[in-house]
Design a protein around this motif. Sequence first.
Motif, PDB file in Angstrom:
ATOM      1  N   GLY A  25      13.244 -13.690 -21.875  1.00 40.49           N
ATOM      2  CA  GLY A  25      11.992 -13.087 -22.312  1.00 40.49           C
ATOM      3  C   GLY A  25      12.180 -12.201 -23.528  1.00 40.49           C
ATOM      4  N   VAL A  26      13.346 -11.561 -23.609  1.00 39.63           N
ATOM      5  CA  VAL A  26      13.648 -10.682 -24.735  1.00 39.63           C
ATOM      6  C   VAL A  26      14.064 -11.472 -25.972  1.00 39.63           C
ATOM      7  N   MET A 150      10.324 -12.657 -16.659  1.00 40.86           N
ATOM      8  CA  MET A 150       9.954 -12.849 -18.062  1.00 40.86           C
ATOM      9  C   MET A 150       8.858 -11.887 -18.501  1.00 40.86           C
ATOM     10  N   ILE A 151       8.031 -11.432 -17.565  1.00 38.28           N
ATOM     11  CA  ILE A 151       7.047 -10.408 -17.927  1.00 38.28           C
ATOM     12  C   ILE A 151       7.777  -9.181 -18.442  1.00 38.28           C
ATOM     13  N   GLY A 152       8.732  -8.706 -17.648  1.00 33.62           N
ATOM     14  CA  GLY A 152       9.497  -7.549 -18.076  1.00 33.62           C
ATOM     15  C   GLY A 152      10.289  -7.823 -19.330  1.00 33.62           C
ATOM     16  N   GLY A 153      10.852  -9.037 -19.446  1.00 34.76           N
ATOM     17  CA  GLY A 153      11.642  -9.370 -20.624  1.00 34.76           C
ATOM     18  C   GLY A 153      10.829  -9.389 -21.896  1.00 34.76           C
ATOM     19  N   GLY A 254       4.479  -9.220 -28.316  1.00 34.27           N
ATOM     20  CA  GLY A 254       5.210  -9.089 -27.059  1.00 34.27           C
ATOM     21  C   GLY A 254       4.268  -9.020 -25.876  1.00 34.27           C
ATOM     22  N   LEU A 255       3.136  -8.330 -26.050  1.00 37.78           N
ATOM     23  CA  LEU A 255       2.142  -8.242 -24.987  1.00 37.78           C
ATOM     24  C   LEU A 255       1.542  -9.612 -24.675  1.00 37.78           C
ATOM     25  N   VAL A 256       1.297 -10.413 -25.702  1.00 39.35           N
ATOM     26  CA  VAL A 256       0.746 -11.753 -25.496  1.00 39.35           C
ATOM     27  C   VAL A 256       1.718 -12.611 -24.690  1.00 39.35           C
ATOM     28  N   LEU A 257       2.995 -12.580 -25.067  1.00 39.29           N
ATOM     29  CA  LEU A 257       3.991 -13.364 -24.337  1.00 39.29           C
ATOM     30  C   LEU A 257       4.130 -12.870 -22.897  1.00 39.29           C
ATOM     31  N   ALA A 258       4.056 -11.555 -22.717  1.00 42.56           N
ATOM     32  CA  ALA A 258       4.112 -11.008 -21.365  1.00 42.56           C
ATOM     33  C   ALA A 258       2.886 -11.430 -20.554  1.00 42.56           C
ATOM     34  N   ALA A 259       1.731 -11.503 -21.209  1.00 46.29           N
ATOM     35  CA  ALA A 259       0.508 -11.913 -20.515  1.00 46.29           C
ATOM     36  C   ALA A 259       0.602 -13.356 -20.044  1.00 46.29           C
ATOM     37  N   GLU A 260       1.210 -14.209 -20.864  1.00 46.60           N
ATOM     38  CA  GLU A 260       1.384 -15.598 -20.431  1.00 46.60           C
ATOM     39  C   GLU A 260       2.255 -15.658 -19.179  1.00 46.60           C
ATOM     40  N   THR A 261       3.315 -14.867 -19.177  1.00 43.78           N
ATOM     41  CA  THR A 261       4.186 -14.865 -18.010  1.00 43.78           C
ATOM     42  C   THR A 261       3.481 -14.269 -16.796  1.00 43.78           C
ATOM     43  N   ALA A 262       2.621 -13.280 -17.029  1.00 42.43           N
ATOM     44  CA  ALA A 262       1.828 -12.739 -15.917  1.00 42.43           C
ATOM     45  C   ALA A 262       0.934 -13.822 -15.324  1.00 42.43           C
TER      46      ALA A 262
END
Length: 425
Positions: A25-26, A150-153, A254-262
């Motif tokens: 994720g990072v 991946m959300i956290g990453g 980064g927020l968008v990618l985290a949202a997808e994982t959410a």
Amino acid sequence: MLAPLRYGAFRFLAAGRMVNMLGNGVAPIALAFAVLDLTGSVRDLGLVVGARSLLTVLFVLFGGVVADRVPRRLVLVGSNALGALTQAVVATVVLTDTATLPLLLALGAANGVVSALSQPASAAATPQTVPAELIQPANALLRLGINTSMIGGAALGGVLVAAVGPGWGLAVDALTFAVAAVAFTGVRIAAPGTAGARSGVLADLRTGWSEFTARTWVPVVVLGFMMLNAALAGGMNVLGPAVADETIGRSGWGLVLAAETAGMVVGGLIALRLRVRRLLLLGVVCMFAESSVLLGLALAPTVVVLVTAAVAVGIAVEQFSVAWETSIAQHIPADRLARVYSYDMLGSWIAIPLGQVAAGPLAAVIGTRRTLLILAALMVLSVLGMLTSRDVRRLQTAVPARTADTGSDDSHPAESTASAVPDAR
């Protein structure tokens, strides 16, 4: 729903893959902005990510053969140790300002080889860690844990890049590879049936190809994802960061990618409870949603629009992922599973480098917005192509029982579970 966690091998496999995904994720965010900081060129970014993808594609068949011939635990531990080494070198050159484009290309290529060795073994190990009746909930739980990581990453990657620079994000990725290698030492499963076999590599590949092509729905879906993944990679990995730099910022991306994982986490919870016979059909239909983030980047690149689209994409992707992995595990013999996965990965990924390398030049000629719209249209067409197959529409999977006798903790589950369900072509 939690019955697979009673098996020790599954717990260690899940832990290792979760740690892997935290780093994964990072890494994309950190690498993308490391290249943009170094050269400021979207084309260069496409070359770097394309080099990694190309080497993964070139070596993934070899990775499948290795995973069917060598104990899969050994492959997982060794490949993750190598991944820790390659990413540590990338982090070092970025942090010390000694990175050059050729060096990043070479290190990305090395990491691509590592990925080619790891992924078939990881995918093929899952059905060996639980009994046959628990394959679907096991896949759903794995995906749920992976996506939570991946959300956290993704969020951590955005914060690290914005606060201290991309080099530290790459260092975190290297650390996660090392921790995952330790976790995979606990995946004690039977060696594949071909372990230690004396047949040649070419003979193993021919056997894997015969198994891959024996069921029409397998190559049809893989061909569909060849086009879908190429378009997605060009839009998300290359054009996405460039658009974000000009609109919502790096933290926003980064927020968008985290949202997808959410969204994937929500999708995983849904997949845990699904009792659907035509699971693959449902998964493929859900992939119509995949193009929505690219449409958002093209038409309305705001945080609200992109985050909403990303959540929807995450939910949809998870339905397909669980459906595909369950279908493959239930219809392919365990001793050939890694090779079938390697052909799956080869076909699904082979056009990704083309999409990554071509996205930048195409955007320079016709504009970023038009390029994103064309890529979104290609993704929709790929899903329609998969649905034209009667076998995709009609394939049935075994529906897991609502209750199951899980027994006590078992570190050595059934040696072969993938062929427990008769083939339904």
